[in-house]
Structures are given as structure tokens and as C-alpha cells.
Design an enzyme around this catalytic site. Structure first.
Site, PDB file in Angstrom:
ATOM      1  N   GLU A 215      -6.836   4.440   8.055  1.00 15.86           N
ATOM      2  CA  GLU A 215      -6.694   5.890   7.810  1.00 15.86           C
ATOM      3  C   GLU A 215      -7.987   6.446   7.215  1.00 15.86           C
ATOM      4  O   GLU A 215      -8.367   7.582   7.484  1.00 15.86           O
ATOM      5  CB  GLU A 215      -5.481   6.142   6.902  1.00 15.86           C
ATOM      6  CG  GLU A 215      -4.181   5.990   7.688  1.00 15.86           C
ATOM      7  CD  GLU A 215      -3.016   5.427   6.903  1.00 15.86           C
ATOM      8  OE1 GLU A 215      -3.027   5.489   5.656  1.00 15.86           O
ATOM      9  OE2 GLU A 215      -2.082   4.896   7.544  1.00 15.86           O
TER      10      GLU A 215
ATOM     11  N   GLU B 228      -5.437  -5.130  10.617  1.00 21.28           N
ATOM     12  CA  GLU B 228      -4.439  -4.089  10.814  1.00 21.28           C
ATOM     13  C   GLU B 228      -4.719  -3.344  12.115  1.00 21.28           C
ATOM     14  O   GLU B 228      -5.541  -2.423  12.139  1.00 21.28           O
ATOM     15  CB  GLU B 228      -4.468  -3.094   9.653  1.00 21.28           C
ATOM     16  CG  GLU B 228      -4.146  -3.713   8.312  1.00 21.28           C
ATOM     17  CD  GLU B 228      -3.581  -2.672   7.350  1.00 21.28           C
ATOM     18  OE1 GLU B 228      -2.498  -2.901   6.822  1.00 21.28           O
ATOM     19  OE2 GLU B 228      -4.219  -1.619   7.167  1.00 21.28           O
TER      20      GLU B 228
ATOM     21  N   SER C 129       3.380  -2.195  10.338  1.00 21.04           N
ATOM     22  CA  SER C 129       4.837  -2.222  10.516  1.00 21.04           C
ATOM     23  C   SER C 129       5.480  -3.562  10.137  1.00 21.04           C
ATOM     24  O   SER C 129       6.429  -4.009  10.796  1.00 21.04           O
ATOM     25  CB  SER C 129       5.212  -1.816  11.944  1.00 21.04           C
ATOM     26  OG  SER C 129       4.758  -0.502  12.215  1.00 21.04           O
TER      27      SER C 129
ATOM     28  N   HIS D  83      -9.569   0.914   5.099  1.00 17.04           N
ATOM     29  CA  HIS D  83      -8.263   1.102   5.741  1.00 17.04           C
ATOM     30  C   HIS D  83      -8.439   2.016   6.953  1.00 17.04           C
ATOM     31  O   HIS D  83      -9.258   2.932   6.929  1.00 17.04           O
ATOM     32  CB  HIS D  83      -7.269   1.714   4.745  1.00 17.04           C
ATOM     33  CG  HIS D  83      -5.874   1.732   5.288  1.00 17.04           C
ATOM     34  ND1 HIS D  83      -5.438   2.719   6.144  1.00 17.04           N
ATOM     35  CD2 HIS D  83      -4.850   0.864   5.141  1.00 17.04           C
ATOM     36  CE1 HIS D  83      -4.188   2.457   6.484  1.00 17.04           C
ATOM     37  NE2 HIS D  83      -3.802   1.328   5.887  1.00 17.04           N
TER      38      HIS D  83
ATOM     39  N   ASN E  30       0.871  -1.179   0.000  1.00 16.75           N
ATOM     40  CA  ASN E  30       0.000   0.000   0.000  1.00 16.75           C
ATOM     41  C   ASN E  30       0.906   1.226   0.000  1.00 16.75           C
ATOM     42  O   ASN E  30       1.509   1.547   1.016  1.00 16.75           O
ATOM     43  CB  ASN E  30      -0.888  -0.050   1.251  1.00 16.75           C
ATOM     44  CG  ASN E  30      -1.720   1.200   1.427  1.00 16.75           C
ATOM     45  OD1 ASN E  30      -1.790   2.058   0.541  1.00 16.75           O
ATOM     46  ND2 ASN E  30      -2.360   1.315   2.586  1.00 16.75           N
ATOM     47  N   TRP E  31       0.991   1.892  -1.156  1.00 13.59           N
ATOM     48  CA  TRP E  31       1.945   3.006  -1.272  1.00 13.59           C
ATOM     49  C   TRP E  31       1.400   4.297  -0.666  1.00 13.59           C
ATOM     50  O   TRP E  31       2.106   5.296  -0.621  1.00 13.59           O
ATOM     51  CB  TRP E  31       2.318   3.224  -2.748  1.00 13.59           C
ATOM     52  CG  TRP E  31       3.087   2.097  -3.361  1.00 13.59           C
ATOM     53  CD1 TRP E  31       3.466   0.932  -2.759  1.00 13.59           C
ATOM     54  CD2 TRP E  31       3.593   2.030  -4.708  1.00 13.59           C
ATOM     55  NE1 TRP E  31       4.165   0.137  -3.638  1.00 13.59           N
ATOM     56  CE2 TRP E  31       4.261   0.790  -4.843  1.00 13.59           C
ATOM     57  CE3 TRP E  31       3.545   2.886  -5.806  1.00 13.59           C
ATOM     58  CZ2 TRP E  31       4.878   0.384  -6.034  1.00 13.59           C
ATOM     59  CZ3 TRP E  31       4.160   2.482  -6.996  1.00 13.59           C
ATOM     60  CH2 TRP E  31       4.816   1.260  -7.100  1.00 13.59           C
ATOM     61  N   LYS E  32       0.145   4.273  -0.254  1.00 14.06           N
ATOM     62  CA  LYS E  32      -0.483   5.460   0.371  1.00 14.06           C
ATOM     63  C   LYS E  32      -0.253   6.703  -0.490  1.00 14.06           C
ATOM     64  O   LYS E  32      -0.249   6.610  -1.703  1.00 14.06           O
ATOM     65  CB  LYS E  32       0.027   5.622   1.811  1.00 14.06           C
ATOM     66  CG  LYS E  32      -0.168   4.327   2.617  1.00 14.06           C
ATOM     67  CD  LYS E  32      -0.020   4.510   4.095  1.00 14.06           C
ATOM     68  CE  LYS E  32      -0.229   3.184   4.793  1.00 14.06           C
ATOM     69  NZ  LYS E  32      -0.142   3.273   6.246  1.00 14.06           N
TER      70      LYS E  32
ATOM     71  N   GLY F  33       2.382   2.202  10.815  1.00 10.84           N
ATOM     72  CA  GLY F  33       3.304   3.322  10.638  1.00 10.84           C
ATOM     73  C   GLY F  33       3.993   3.738  11.931  1.00 10.84           C
ATOM     74  O   GLY F  33       4.633   4.785  11.997  1.00 10.84           O
TER      75      GLY F  33
HETATM   76  P1  PGA Z   1       2.749   0.205   7.717  1.00  5.38           P
HETATM   77  O1  PGA Z   1       1.296   0.397   7.054  1.00  5.38           O
HETATM   78  O2  PGA Z   1       3.324  -1.062   7.139  1.00  5.38           O
HETATM   79  O3  PGA Z   1       3.519   1.441   7.291  1.00  5.38           O
HETATM   80  O4  PGA Z   1       2.560   0.121   9.183  1.00  5.38           O
HETATM   81  C1  PGA Z   1       0.428  -0.690   6.824  1.00  5.38           C
HETATM   82  C2  PGA Z   1      -0.864  -0.209   6.242  1.00  5.38           C
HETATM   83  O5  PGA Z   1      -1.327   0.869   6.644  1.00  5.38           O
HETATM   84  O6  PGA Z   1      -1.466  -0.850   5.360  1.00  5.38           O
END
Ligand code: PGA
Length: 250
Positions: A96, A166, A212, A94, A9-11, A172
Site C-alpha cells: 500500500e 505479499e 488474505s 508494504h 498489521n492493523w493498518k 485484502g
Molecule cells: P490482508 O493484508 O491479510 O488483509 O490481505 C495483509 C497485509 O497487507 O499485510
């Protein structure tokens, strides 16, 4: 030997040239990789990466989509537009989107149903916040998000659905759930899928872990019985960290 589903997931990272260059690097280094691999660039880079994905067998993912097919929805992206670009999979729910942009379970469910109706595969994300975990609600929260997110999804349509657990506190932050903690929630998600559908369906659904994940902890996580893959954020932004995760061998 198990086959895993590793997604990046490149966000909100990567310009078009950067995305093209990383996708090409991954296509080269992951040639012959036996796991299922997906990358989800930002919307603006989907077209540039689509050709590279098609040739390499890497699946192309989008990070979100609108609850509606078309209409007056300024700033939104429709499932039809994603299909147009050759997108295979969409990440929905997700954390976020849930916690920063206020998406509700009902929005996420609408998106899941719409994506499936149009033949997109779905990665449905669930997971608890730190507060919820500390209050002993980790299993309950993931179950509730799962049940609401999948409302109206038939057992047949579940073939196109992957679940990603998640924990919000691990995304993150550099904090990872221990393999045992993650496995406990994954096992409960599977039990919930059994209640909702059937034992055979529950056994066949891929459940990714996200939060992470990096080369140094991927093996310990993936070795757990109920972890079938990873949804990788930060470590998916560089070939040197994503490739070792994607080439993991159990
Ligand atoms: P992260 O993100 O690996 O940077 O913790 C995972 C995600 O949000 O899908």
C-alpha cells in the site's frame, strides 16, 4: 516443531480504546504462545499498546516511518519517535505504501538502513501485482525489490531483518496464493539471499507470507518448507481470527 513469526498489521483501524482492548485480549489469549508475535497498531495507538506489549512479550510494530531522522517533514514520523515509544519493529515497503503512496525502492532502502542504524527490527515487504504475475514476472519483481531494499545492509545487520512476501493481488481481496505458489516465491527469495549473502544467512532469514491469511488457510501455508510466518492484515483485527493463526501448531 518449528517456531513461526506471526505479525498483525492493523493498518488504519482502531481508535485508542479499541486498540488497547484488542491488545489486552491478545495478551491474555496468547500467554504461553511459542511463536514470535508482533502487532502493528496505527501510530496514534502505539503509546497505548506499548505497555501491554512489554508485559506480554508481544512485539510492538510500526507500519511505516520517514526516510529522514528529523527536520522539515510535515506529517511524517521519525525512527527516533518510534524508538521513544518503545517500538521494536517497523514494516517497510508494504504494497500500500508502494502502490498507493508511490514509495520507490530507493525510499524503502533508505528507511531500511535508517531503522537498522537505530536498532529497530525490519519487516521488508516485497511482492508482485496481478499484471506482473500474469506476465510471468512474479519472481523477478520480488527479487528486484529485495535487492534494492537490502542495498548496503550487511550480513550481520540481516539478523534484524524479516522478509514478507505479499502478492499485491492477494492483499485484502480474499484471494490467497496457493501454498505451492507462495512457496515457489519464498524459495526464490531464499536463493536470492544466498546470492547476496551466504547459504547460512539465507537459511536463517524468516520469510513471512502475507495476503488474505486467515484461520482456515494458515495451516496449509505454514506447512510449506519456506514459509516461516505470516503478516496478517484483516484477520488481525479481531482476537477470534488472529489468535487461531498465532496459536497454529505444525
Ligand atoms: P490482508 O493484508 O491479510 O488483509 O490481505 C495483509 C497485509 O497487507 O499485510
Amino acid at each position: 516443531m518449528r517456531t513461526y513469526y506471526i505479525a498483525g498489521n492493523w493498518k488504519m483501524h482502531m481508535t485508542i480504546p479499541e486498540a488497547r482492548s484488542l491488545a489486552k485480549e491478545l495478551a491474555g489469549e496468547l500467554k504461553g504462545c511459542r511463536h514470535k508475535i508482533m502487532i502493528a497498531p496505527p501510530f496514534t495507538a502505539l503509546a497505548a499498546v506499548a505497555e501491554i506489549c512489554k508485559k506480554s512479550g508481544i512485539l510492538l510494530g510500526a507500519q511505516n516511518m520517514c526516510t529522514e531522522e528529523s527536520g522539515a517533514h510535515t506529517g511524517e514520523i521519525s525512527v527516533l519517535m518510534l524508538k521513544d515509544l518503545g517500538v521494536d519493529v517497523v514494516i517497510l515497503g508494504h504494497s500500500e505504501r508502494r502502490h498507493v503512496y508511490g514509495e520507490k525502492d530507493s525510499d524503502i532502502n533508505k528507511k531500511v538502513l535508517l531503522a537498522l542504524k537505530h536498532g529497530l527490527d525490519v519487516i521488508l515487504c516485497v511482492g508482485e501485482t496481478l499484471e506482473e504475475r500474469e506476465a510471468g514476472k512474479a519472481l523477478e519483481i520480488s527479487r528486484n525489490q529485495l535487492i534494492s531494499g537490502l542495498a548496503g545492509v550487511s550480513e550481520k545487520a540481516m539478523k534484524s531483518v524479516t522478509i514478507a512476501y505479499e502478492p499485491v493481488w492477494a492483499i485484502g481481496t480474499g484471494k490467497t496464493a496457493t501454498p505451492e505458489d507462495a512457496n515457489e516465491v519464498h524459495a526464490d527469495i531464499r536463493a536470492c539471499l544466498k546470492d547476496l549473502y551466504s547459504e547460512s544467512l539465507a537459511a536463517s532469514v524468516t520469510i513471512q507470507y502475507g495476503g488474505s491469511v486467515k484461520p482456515s488457510n494458515a495451516r496449509g501455508l505454514m506447512e510449506m518448507e519456506h514459509l516461516d510466518g505470516a503478516l496478517v492484515g484483516g484477520a488481525s483485527l479481531k482476537a477470534e481470527t488472529f489468535v487461531p493463526i498465532a496459536l497454529f501448531d505444525a
